[in-house]
Design a protein around this motif. Sequence first.
Motif, PDB file in Angstrom:
ATOM      1  N   CYS A 107       0.844  -1.187   0.000  1.00  0.00           N
ATOM      2  CA  CYS A 107       0.000   0.000   0.000  1.00  0.00           C
ATOM      3  C   CYS A 107       0.883   1.241   0.000  1.00  0.00           C
ATOM      4  N   LEU A 108       0.240   2.381  -0.082  1.00  0.00           N
ATOM      5  CA  LEU A 108       0.940   3.667  -0.097  1.00  0.00           C
ATOM      6  C   LEU A 108       0.242   4.626   0.851  1.00  0.00           C
ATOM      7  N   ILE A 109       1.022   5.279   1.708  1.00  0.00           N
ATOM      8  CA  ILE A 109       0.479   6.239   2.671  1.00  0.00           C
ATOM      9  C   ILE A 109       0.622   7.640   2.093  1.00  0.00           C
ATOM     10  N   THR A 110      -0.484   8.374   2.034  1.00  0.00           N
ATOM     11  CA  THR A 110      -0.475   9.729   1.481  1.00  0.00           C
ATOM     12  C   THR A 110      -1.160  10.686   2.454  1.00  0.00           C
ATOM     13  N   PRO A 111      -0.871  11.993   2.364  1.00  0.00           N
ATOM     14  CA  PRO A 111      -1.571  12.962   3.229  1.00  0.00           C
ATOM     15  C   PRO A 111      -3.066  12.990   2.922  1.00  0.00           C
ATOM     16  N   ARG A 131      -3.744  13.566   9.469  1.00  0.00           N
ATOM     17  CA  ARG A 131      -4.658  12.515   9.002  1.00  0.00           C
ATOM     18  C   ARG A 131      -4.098  11.978   7.687  1.00  0.00           C
ATOM     19  N   LEU A 132      -3.987  10.673   7.593  1.00  0.00           N
ATOM     20  CA  LEU A 132      -3.377  10.061   6.427  1.00  0.00           C
ATOM     21  C   LEU A 132      -4.368   9.167   5.700  1.00  0.00           C
ATOM     22  N   ARG A 133      -4.093   8.971   4.418  1.00  0.00           N
ATOM     23  CA  ARG A 133      -4.833   8.006   3.612  1.00  0.00           C
ATOM     24  C   ARG A 133      -3.923   6.840   3.283  1.00  0.00           C
ATOM     25  N   VAL A 134      -4.505   5.658   3.250  1.00  0.00           N
ATOM     26  CA  VAL A 134      -3.776   4.458   2.849  1.00  0.00           C
ATOM     27  C   VAL A 134      -4.469   3.914   1.606  1.00  0.00           C
ATOM     28  N   GLU A 135      -3.749   3.902   0.494  1.00  0.00           N
ATOM     29  CA  GLU A 135      -4.300   3.439  -0.779  1.00  0.00           C
ATOM     30  C   GLU A 135      -3.806   2.020  -1.041  1.00  0.00           C
ATOM     31  N   VAL A 136      -4.753   1.111  -1.308  1.00  0.00           N
ATOM     32  CA  VAL A 136      -4.433  -0.302  -1.510  1.00  0.00           C
ATOM     33  C   VAL A 136      -5.053  -0.780  -2.810  1.00  0.00           C
ATOM     34  N   VAL A 137      -4.311  -1.601  -3.553  1.00  0.00           N
ATOM     35  CA  VAL A 137      -4.834  -2.260  -4.741  1.00  0.00           C
ATOM     36  C   VAL A 137      -5.066  -3.716  -4.386  1.00  0.00           C
TER      37      VAL A 137
END
Length: 287
Positions: A33-37, A196-202
Amino acid sequence: MPCDRHPPRPALLLGLSLWLLLPACASALTLGCLITPARVAEIGTPVAGVVERMLVDRGDSVRQGQPLAVLHAAGERASVRTAEARARAQAAVSAAQATLSLARQKTQRAESLHAEQFISDIALDQARTELTVAAQSLKQAEDQRAIYQAESAQALAQLHQRALRSPFDGVVVDRMAQPGERVELLPLLRVADVARLRVEVVVPASQFGQVRAGARHPVKADVPGVAAREATVTQVDQVIDAASNTFRVRLAMDNADRAVPAGARCQVDLGLATVAGSAGSAGTKTP
């Protein structure tokens, strides 16, 4: 418990046959995954101008409403002073009020004299006309003062446009302008909300329907010394990408202590399972 598909060493033919008929063992599916603002804003200016001061630099923490940069505004400051002086002026309104008071007194005397037939109808009409004109003059002076007040507010708003402020609490992640540069269309700064972060998962399409919004799952950033923490599923795509045969999932992570760096790659356990050796199982993939 490790998955052991080998039969006991003192194997009998019957035991081996039964073991081969057992279903393959399931193992946890860990996905990249990738952690983004949670939010990223490019701070630009609504008006063209020359940068006078840059008040922050890359890496600085900023608060909502904090000034970040100031453009040259000598003309705007002069306009504000002029407009405020006009808005405060009371001479025209005071003079009109005095004229109206005098005209009202003259009309009252004229009406009394006309009732006793000491003055003509024309003299009474003239006094009444002067009263009407005085009332209109006062109204005109008050309207003009309201216009000056509106102009003062407009000049102040134009001055405020010369100061760029942060739209939220965050960190300056990039600075693209220096004092003395003319700016118009391009942004001057980039601010990110890292609390606050977003976690994007495929996720593989074979797992569609297994991820539920509102569920909490552990996320481990691929950064030494950063502990895993839970994130909440906020969005599950309802459309599968045909080219990759995957769909996306987004999680929200609280990072008030700013212990987890934004932009880091990570691993997330969504509580899914894959069958060892089964066809169609997908490996980890980072968005």
